[in-house]
Design a protein around this motif. Structure first.
Motif, PDB file in Angstrom:
ATOM      1  N   ILE A 226      10.738  27.753 -22.396  1.00 56.72           N
ATOM      2  CA  ILE A 226      12.062  28.352 -22.665  1.00 56.72           C
ATOM      3  C   ILE A 226      12.726  27.661 -23.863  1.00 56.72           C
ATOM      4  O   ILE A 226      12.820  26.437 -23.907  1.00 56.72           O
ATOM      5  N   ASP A 227      13.154  28.443 -24.814  1.00 57.99           N
ATOM      6  CA  ASP A 227      13.889  27.900 -25.952  1.00 57.99           C
ATOM      7  C   ASP A 227      15.386  28.031 -25.646  1.00 57.99           C
ATOM      8  O   ASP A 227      16.018  29.050 -25.906  1.00 57.99           O
ATOM      9  N   PHE A 228      15.921  26.953 -25.049  1.00 55.67           N
ATOM     10  CA  PHE A 228      17.318  26.995 -24.606  1.00 55.67           C
ATOM     11  C   PHE A 228      18.295  27.235 -25.764  1.00 55.67           C
ATOM     12  O   PHE A 228      19.354  27.798 -25.580  1.00 55.67           O
ATOM     13  N   GLN A 229      17.899  26.785 -26.951  1.00 52.86           N
ATOM     14  CA  GLN A 229      18.789  26.932 -28.109  1.00 52.86           C
ATOM     15  C   GLN A 229      19.024  28.400 -28.453  1.00 52.86           C
ATOM     16  O   GLN A 229      20.032  28.751 -29.064  1.00 52.86           O
ATOM     17  N   LYS A 230      18.094  29.253 -28.089  1.00 55.13           N
ATOM     18  CA  LYS A 230      18.217  30.673 -28.436  1.00 55.13           C
ATOM     19  C   LYS A 230      19.113  31.429 -27.466  1.00 55.13           C
ATOM     20  O   LYS A 230      19.374  32.621 -27.646  1.00 55.13           O
ATOM     21  N   LEU A 231      19.563  30.763 -26.428  1.00 53.26           N
ATOM     22  CA  LEU A 231      20.348  31.450 -25.406  1.00 53.26           C
ATOM     23  C   LEU A 231      21.808  31.631 -25.810  1.00 53.26           C
ATOM     24  O   LEU A 231      22.551  32.387 -25.209  1.00 53.26           O
ATOM     25  N   SER A 232      22.233  30.880 -26.846  1.00 52.23           N
ATOM     26  CA  SER A 232      23.647  30.920 -27.229  1.00 52.23           C
ATOM     27  C   SER A 232      23.794  30.604 -28.705  1.00 52.23           C
ATOM     28  O   SER A 232      22.938  29.938 -29.300  1.00 52.23           O
ATOM     29  N   SER A 233      24.889  31.072 -29.288  1.00 56.63           N
ATOM     30  CA  SER A 233      25.188  30.690 -30.672  1.00 56.63           C
ATOM     31  C   SER A 233      25.777  29.280 -30.699  1.00 56.63           C
ATOM     32  O   SER A 233      25.776  28.600 -31.714  1.00 56.63           O
ATOM     33  N   LYS A 234      26.291  28.830 -29.577  1.00 61.21           N
ATOM     34  CA  LYS A 234      26.793  27.454 -29.462  1.00 61.21           C
ATOM     35  C   LYS A 234      25.619  26.513 -29.210  1.00 61.21           C
ATOM     36  O   LYS A 234      24.543  26.933 -28.787  1.00 61.21           O
ATOM     37  N   ARG A 235      25.841  25.212 -29.433  1.00 63.84           N
ATOM     38  CA  ARG A 235      24.792  24.240 -29.130  1.00 63.84           C
ATOM     39  C   ARG A 235      24.545  24.192 -27.629  1.00 63.84           C
ATOM     40  O   ARG A 235      25.475  24.281 -26.832  1.00 63.84           O
ATOM     41  N   VAL A 236      23.306  24.083 -27.272  1.00 65.22           N
ATOM     42  CA  VAL A 236      22.939  23.984 -25.852  1.00 65.22           C
ATOM     43  C   VAL A 236      22.338  22.599 -25.595  1.00 65.22           C
ATOM     44  O   VAL A 236      21.355  22.209 -26.237  1.00 65.22           O
ATOM     45  N   PHE A 237      22.967  21.868 -24.694  1.00 64.54           N
ATOM     46  CA  PHE A 237      22.523  20.514 -24.346  1.00 64.54           C
ATOM     47  C   PHE A 237      21.802  20.576 -23.006  1.00 64.54           C
ATOM     48  O   PHE A 237      22.300  21.148 -22.052  1.00 64.54           O
ATOM     49  N   VAL A 238      20.624  19.963 -22.942  1.00 61.99           N
ATOM     50  CA  VAL A 238      19.813  20.010 -21.717  1.00 61.99           C
ATOM     51  C   VAL A 238      19.530  18.583 -21.243  1.00 61.99           C
ATOM     52  O   VAL A 238      19.298  17.693 -22.065  1.00 61.99           O
ATOM     53  N   GLU A 239      19.591  18.359 -19.956  1.00 63.79           N
ATOM     54  CA  GLU A 239      19.162  17.072 -19.390  1.00 63.79           C
ATOM     55  C   GLU A 239      18.586  17.313 -18.000  1.00 63.79           C
ATOM     56  O   GLU A 239      18.937  18.284 -17.326  1.00 63.79           O
TER      57      GLU A 239
END
Lengths: 291, 291
Positions: free
Chosen positions: B88-101
């Protein structure tokens, strides 16, 4: 270039030398039997310090036992030093600042600065000798813990009380991975209370299958410990040092451990900072800290 | 005040909420069953994000599985998520920055910022649920390791291959300290393959001695794990969270562990950041990092 007068104080021997900022030993290395009482230890240190302190910028002492976070004193010992050792006021031994660090932490720092774990972000050094020492470095800092005692390799290999450990508890990694532990593994597997660590090592050299089995069991316990540490820390490398490390098949340990590690593959390396890595490490640490 | 749209993605449920800089939940909490295929998971996330992203400054996702050091993607999973989840490319889910932990790391951070380990220097959180999660904080930083996967509580409790672990290896702490592990301990001790975790907990409540014995054995394995971690890290405290933590006698665990720990005494505490600590922690982390 700055220089440090350094000591490595162990249960049986005390070493002393002068070391420069590059971690080079620039004097003769002096060697003493560790005195059996507190006053004699202090007198020995004082005599050496008064002889050499004018030549150096700082006094740096690597010692058995846990050392506080201020690097001024020993706060506990896991065993083989004289009673009352932790009452020594190292600061009173010299007019110069005296920096103190645990011997395994010091050796780990030497490996990190000039040895096998140079240029890594996260490394764990295991000293396999009479006991097992540990030093953990995370992003250019020694892991010291809240009291300064972190890095004790006393996590359990079994949970059903098989072997008493020197720490008073049961079944710690130290009780399975040290030189003494190899003897215990041999005793258990061969049902022979008189067998020695030396017998096993010699037996392996002459390809005796029973001794090879004992050694493999011991090495496998080391692998199991490394797997746990690697899943907890996800380190770049594990450095093996101490008198027993030379017998370990690091390539095999690395392969077997990586087969089970779920974080990311590690590198297993023999220490390269040498027998005086404790003195080198504590000298480099002391000078870096601007003591 | 900044706000984050957060998710907590687990094997069975996905939660979502908006959280502010103080770690307060400022929206309804939405709850979904985790879809069984990749596209549906991504669609669910996209739908929620498009609904709320205009109200927030950042998207923060706590997820099962190890997350890289850049906090952008999942690099591995220990099990119960759909195949391909780590693509999954979490960055593509939003125009805002996506932070994952990682979810356990996130929950540990919540405990550290607003919960049971607030104001400590070194803390270890253990999530005792279906599995066991771990999050380690050292001097205001999560221990992430070289790949980002550190804090996996897969160190061995036995070295002779007794219980297979979900990770593929044997006898890990997770296999002895999770809720599932309590069932396995009961199966082994009572020779009854049909007994459940619930049976043991109910049995303890109604003072059935055989169930108490099972529970004590399980709790003792947790104590043994805590002893090892405490000797390695010398932490201020161990925080227990997750669905099974409420049944643990923290006072007893603390006392028994401190009897064997050789570094310095620890405090054992129940988590106080609540069931949504994963979302709270990842939101606070993301906002602190200025994502």
């Amino acid at each position: 270039m700055k220089k440090a007068l350094t000591f490595d104080i162990g249960g049986t021997k005390i070493y002393s030398a002068i070391i420069n900022e590059q971690g080079e030993i620039v004097s003769e290395i002096e060697k003493f039997s560790t005195p059996k009482n507190l006053d004699e230890i202090q007198n020995l240190l004082k005599t050496q310090i008064s002889k050499y302190e004018s030549e150096v910028d700082i006094i740096a002492i690597a010692t058995a036992g846990a050392v506080n976070n201020e690097n001024t004193k020993v706060i506990g010992s896991t065993g083989n030093l004289v009673e009352g050792y932790s009452t020594i006021d190292f600061q009173k031994l010299s007019s110069k600042r005296v920096f103190v660090e645990n011997d395994a932490n010091s050796a780990a720092w030497a490996e990190y600065k000039i040895g096998a774990s140079k240029n890594t972000d996260i490394s764990i050094m295991l000293t396999l000798g009479t006991g097992v020492g540990g030093g953990i470095i995370i992003n250019n800092k020694l892991l010291k813990g809240k009291s300064g005692a972190a890095g004790e390799m006393h996590f359990k290999m079994y949970s059903d009380k098989r072997r008493k450990c020197t720490c008073g508890s049961w079944d710690c990694f130290e009780a399975y991975a040290s030189g003494t532990a190899l003897k215990r593994t041999a005793e258990e597997m061969l049902n022979n209370p008189n067998i020695t660590t030396y017998d096993v090592i010699e037996g392996v050299k002459s390809a005796k299958q029973d001794m090879i089995n004992v050694f493999e069991k011991w090495q496998n316990d080391i692998i199991n410990g490394i797997i746990g540490l690697s899943n907890i820390f996800d380190p770049d490398c594990i450095v093996l040092s101490g008198s027993m490390a030379q017998f370990v098949d690091t390539k095999k340990v690395e392969t077997c451990a990586n087969n089970e590690i779920i974080t990311s593959p590690i590198s297993v390396r023999l220490g390269t900072a040498g027998n005086y890595s404790g003195m080198i490490g504590v000298a480099l640490l002391a000078m870096e800290r601007g003591f």
